[in-house]
Design an enzyme around this catalytic site. Structure first.
Site, PDB file in Angstrom:
ATOM      1  N   SER A 141       0.990  -1.161  -0.040  1.00 33.04           N
ATOM      2  CA  SER A 141      -0.086   0.224   0.067  1.00 33.04           C
ATOM      3  C   SER A 141       0.863   1.237  -0.152  1.00 33.04           C
ATOM      4  O   SER A 141       1.722   1.232  -0.763  1.00 33.04           O
ATOM      5  CB  SER A 141      -0.944   0.124   1.206  1.00 33.04           C
ATOM      6  OG  SER A 141      -2.112   0.874   1.011  1.00 33.04           O
ATOM      7  N   ASP A 198      -7.676  -4.669  -7.006  1.00 27.70           N
ATOM      8  CA  ASP A 198      -7.150  -3.958  -6.104  1.00 27.70           C
ATOM      9  C   ASP A 198      -7.417  -2.564  -6.585  1.00 27.70           C
ATOM     10  O   ASP A 198      -6.852  -2.024  -7.572  1.00 27.70           O
ATOM     11  CB  ASP A 198      -5.935  -3.962  -5.730  1.00 27.70           C
ATOM     12  CG  ASP A 198      -5.235  -3.313  -4.718  1.00 27.70           C
ATOM     13  OD1 ASP A 198      -6.073  -2.415  -4.198  1.00 27.70           O
ATOM     14  OD2 ASP A 198      -4.045  -3.476  -4.423  1.00 27.70           O
ATOM     15  N   HIS A 329      -6.985  -5.719  -1.913  1.00 29.24           N
ATOM     16  CA  HIS A 329      -5.970  -4.972  -1.244  1.00 29.24           C
ATOM     17  C   HIS A 329      -5.343  -5.571  -0.270  1.00 29.24           C
ATOM     18  O   HIS A 329      -4.162  -5.608   0.172  1.00 29.24           O
ATOM     19  CB  HIS A 329      -6.112  -3.387  -0.976  1.00 29.24           C
ATOM     20  CG  HIS A 329      -5.333  -2.490  -0.781  1.00 29.24           C
ATOM     21  ND1 HIS A 329      -4.293  -2.345  -1.635  1.00 29.24           N
ATOM     22  CD2 HIS A 329      -4.804  -1.801   0.294  1.00 29.24           C
ATOM     23  CE1 HIS A 329      -3.482  -1.576  -1.076  1.00 29.24           C
ATOM     24  NE2 HIS A 329      -3.589  -1.154   0.177  1.00 29.24           N
TER      25      HIS A 329
END
Length: 632
Positions: A141, A198, A329
């Site tokens: 991330s 994602d 994610h």
């Protein structure tokens, strides 16, 4: 053809290493109070950085939160000839800078680990380098951009390999960012794993204004305990729609560019709508969630795939896809350990609509599992063809090398003939009295045309990113500049162009009459040699002489020669200092000091007290001519 490649062949890393990096990257986000966590398997040292779980950690006040890169920290992150700075996400860049010491001074000898504020991190990196371990930076991330910046600084300072592996990384920099990494041959060190659904790798393609409210509401869903309730909400669906609407705008504009479209409607729309500057770079590995993985290196194709792999089919419900946007994610910690290495990664670089029958299984799998439409494949093919066209452009330019060298050889012979006759190269061309001068001018114009075409391609990024770093073209460009630019300067002052447009050289780079063909080739050499801008200015020698002559000895303009000299004294001294250096390095030849050369005639108009004390007096009078006495 479609290609299948194992991890070591395709990505340069072993399966276990990537799995370890993924595990560490996911764990780092669970320890946001620490600046990093590390692991040191047998021959590697892995460093993972945590990300930010708040919107403030992603966007600054600008629409896309972008800022120009700091060249003092990252001098490589720019285009060379065009001299455009890379643009990066300001918040991610600041988070990385927070890891570094304040008020540090960069130098060629300083090492990456010396820049780090965290003593333990510095020690671990230093130990890994001493032990010849491969260094891996990783992040999941918003921790991924920190790993990316760390890798670039490591490569820049250590000039030894380091790898960067990211998982669900948002985009970090613009087209110049990726261009610079490809030019430096660093791009293969970056591998980005992206789950098909994602949303985070796409989110920075949207301006903050369009997604701020929805994102603020759904960010807590990245806490697994809140995933179910928030990711199926209306805000999650709205954020999906907004992000994909903006991704469509960026992808469509990029597709038109690579296809060479001149759609007036598209130009009108893009003039009214601000598009995201961010673009992908490096190797992307798209994970389908079903065990298969597909890789791409072409940045234009990756951008298209980021859009087309996230299209809804008729059976999909928006709320379900929005849910997958956020669930995927968080799935890297499951997908990578369970499926990486089970099958070879399929390389999509050669994806096309028609393939040999033995390859149809691979393309059908890619189309089905990535949800690719016919239009998607056309866009991916166009991106690949655009890259091939760059190579064809380079091949055509390479084909002109012999012609360039023949023309330069002709100018060199013209120069030598002048020296034999004690006529300076610059002055003979400026006077244009003989047929030889005319023929030299024809060669000058022909060479200028060839090089201007090269520069136009570079300005439009129509050549491979590595072109300006090719040593053969740096050397050829240097020969071209040193032989050709004195002739252009002579032509400029012969036709008194300075009276209309000012001196050949000006402080304002953008307003200089000096052609870009010389500015670019000079910057190539300075970049290759690691020298500051303006270091190799020897080809502009005659332009400085002409301008100083106008200021000190032009009878129509100079009423008080002594006062005029005092105004430019520092420039004269600097020129004389450079003359000594250039003569020593063989960059100025003896024709400069011929008795009737423009330089000698100008220098002899300078005050006698200056001539007697000048460091170049012996060079000017090397043929036995003496300085006049003060009585004279």
């Amino acid at each position: 053809m479609m290609e299948r490649r194992n991890l070591r062949e395709g990505l340069g890393m072993e399966t276990d290493l990537i799995k370890s990096a993924c595990s560490l990257a996911m764990a780092a986000n669970s320890t946001p109070h620490r600046s990093y966590i590390s692991d040191k398997p047998a021959s590697y040292a892995i460093f993972a950085f945590p990300g930010s779980g708040t919107l403030d950690g992603w966007f600054s006040s600008k629409s896309f939160g972008n800022t120009s890169v700091d060249l003092k920290l990252f001098p490589s992150l720019r285009s060379i000839g065009n001299d455009e700075l890379a643009v990066v996400n300001a918040k991610f860049f600041q988070q990385f800078r927070d890891l570094l010491k304040e008020n540090f001074q960069l130098s060629d000898k300083i090492r990456f680990e010396h820049l780090l504020k965290d003593y333990q991190l510095s020690e671990e990196v230093s130990r890994a380098v001493r032990e010849n371990r491969k260094v891996i930076f990783t992040g999941h991330s918003s921790g991924a951009p920190i790993a990316i910046f760390a890798t670039i600084l490591f490569l820049q300072q250590n000039r030894i390999p380091a790898f960067c592996v990211t998982f669900g990384s948002p985009l970090v920099g613009n087209q110049i960012f990726g261009h610079a990494l490809r030019r430096e041959n660093w791009v293969d060190y970056f591998v980005h794993f992206v789950m098909r659904y994602d949303i985070i790798p796409r989110v920075l393609l949207s301006p903050l204004s369009s997604i701020k409210g929805e994102l603020q509401s759904v960010l807590p869903c990245f806490n697994p305990s809140q995933l179910e309730s928030i990711a199926r909400s209306q805000q999650a669906s709205s954020s999906f729609y907004e992000v994909m609407r903006n991704v469509l705008s960026v992808a469509s504009h990029a597709a038109c560019s690579v296809m060479g479209c001149s759609n007036s409607l598209m130009q009108t729309v893009t003039s009214l709508i601000e598009l995201s500057p961010y673009r992908p770079f490096g190797t992307y590995v798209f994970c389908t969630g079903k065990g298969r993985m597909f890789s791409l290196k072409n940045s234009d194709a990756i951008l298209q795939l980021l859009f087309y792999s996230l299209q809804l089919n008729n059976q999909e419900v928006v709320t379900d896809v929005a849910y997958r946007n956020f669930k995927d994610h968080l799935e890297y910690g499951i997908e990578i350990p369970n499926n990486l290495g089970k099958e070879d990664i399929v390389d999509l670089e050669h994806l096309q609509l028609q393939l040999p029958s033995n390859e149809m299984g691979s393309i059908e799998t890619a189309i089905k599992e990535l949800g690719l439409s016919t239009r998607a494949i056309l866009c991916l093919t166009a991106a690949r063809e655009s890259e091939k066209q760059k190579q064809r452009n380079q091949d055509r330019i390479d084909g002109n090398r012999k012609k360039i060298e023949d023309l330069l050889r002709g100018l060199q012979e013209y120069r030598v003939r002048g020296e034999i006759q004690e006529v300076g190269y610059y002055d003979a061309f400026k006077r244009q009295k003989d047929s030889e001068d005319f023929r030299a001018n024809v060669k000058r114009l022909e060479l200028a045309g060839i090089w201007d075409e090269i520069i136009e391609m570079l300005k439009r990024y129509e050549l491979p990113d590595t072109f300006e770093r090719r040593r053969d073209w740096v050397e050829l460009g240097t020969r071209f500049r040193r032989l050709m630019e004195p002739l252009d300067i002579a032509n400029y002052y012969r036709h008194s162009k300075d009276e209309d447009t000012g001196p050949y050289m000006r402080p304002e780079e953008s307003r200089q009459p000096r052609p870009k063909r010389y500015r670019y080739s000079q910057i190539w050499l300075e970049n290759a040699e690691g020298k500051p801008a303006g270091y190799f200015s020897e080809s502009c020698f005659w332009a400085e002489v002409e301008d100083l002559r106008m200021h000190t000895s032009d009878q129509n303009k100079v009423q008080d020669p002594l006062a005029a000299f005092e105004k430019v004294k520092d420039r004269v001294l600097k020129l004389e200092e450079n003359v000594l250096l250039w003569v020593t390095n063989g960059l100025l030849r003896r024709d400069v000091f011929f008795e009737k050369s423009t330089f000698v005639k100008w220098w002899e108009t300078l005050p006698l007290w200056h001539q007697y004390g000048s460091r170049i007096a012996a060079l000017v009078k090397e043929d036995g001519r003496k300085l006049p006495s003060v009585a004279d």
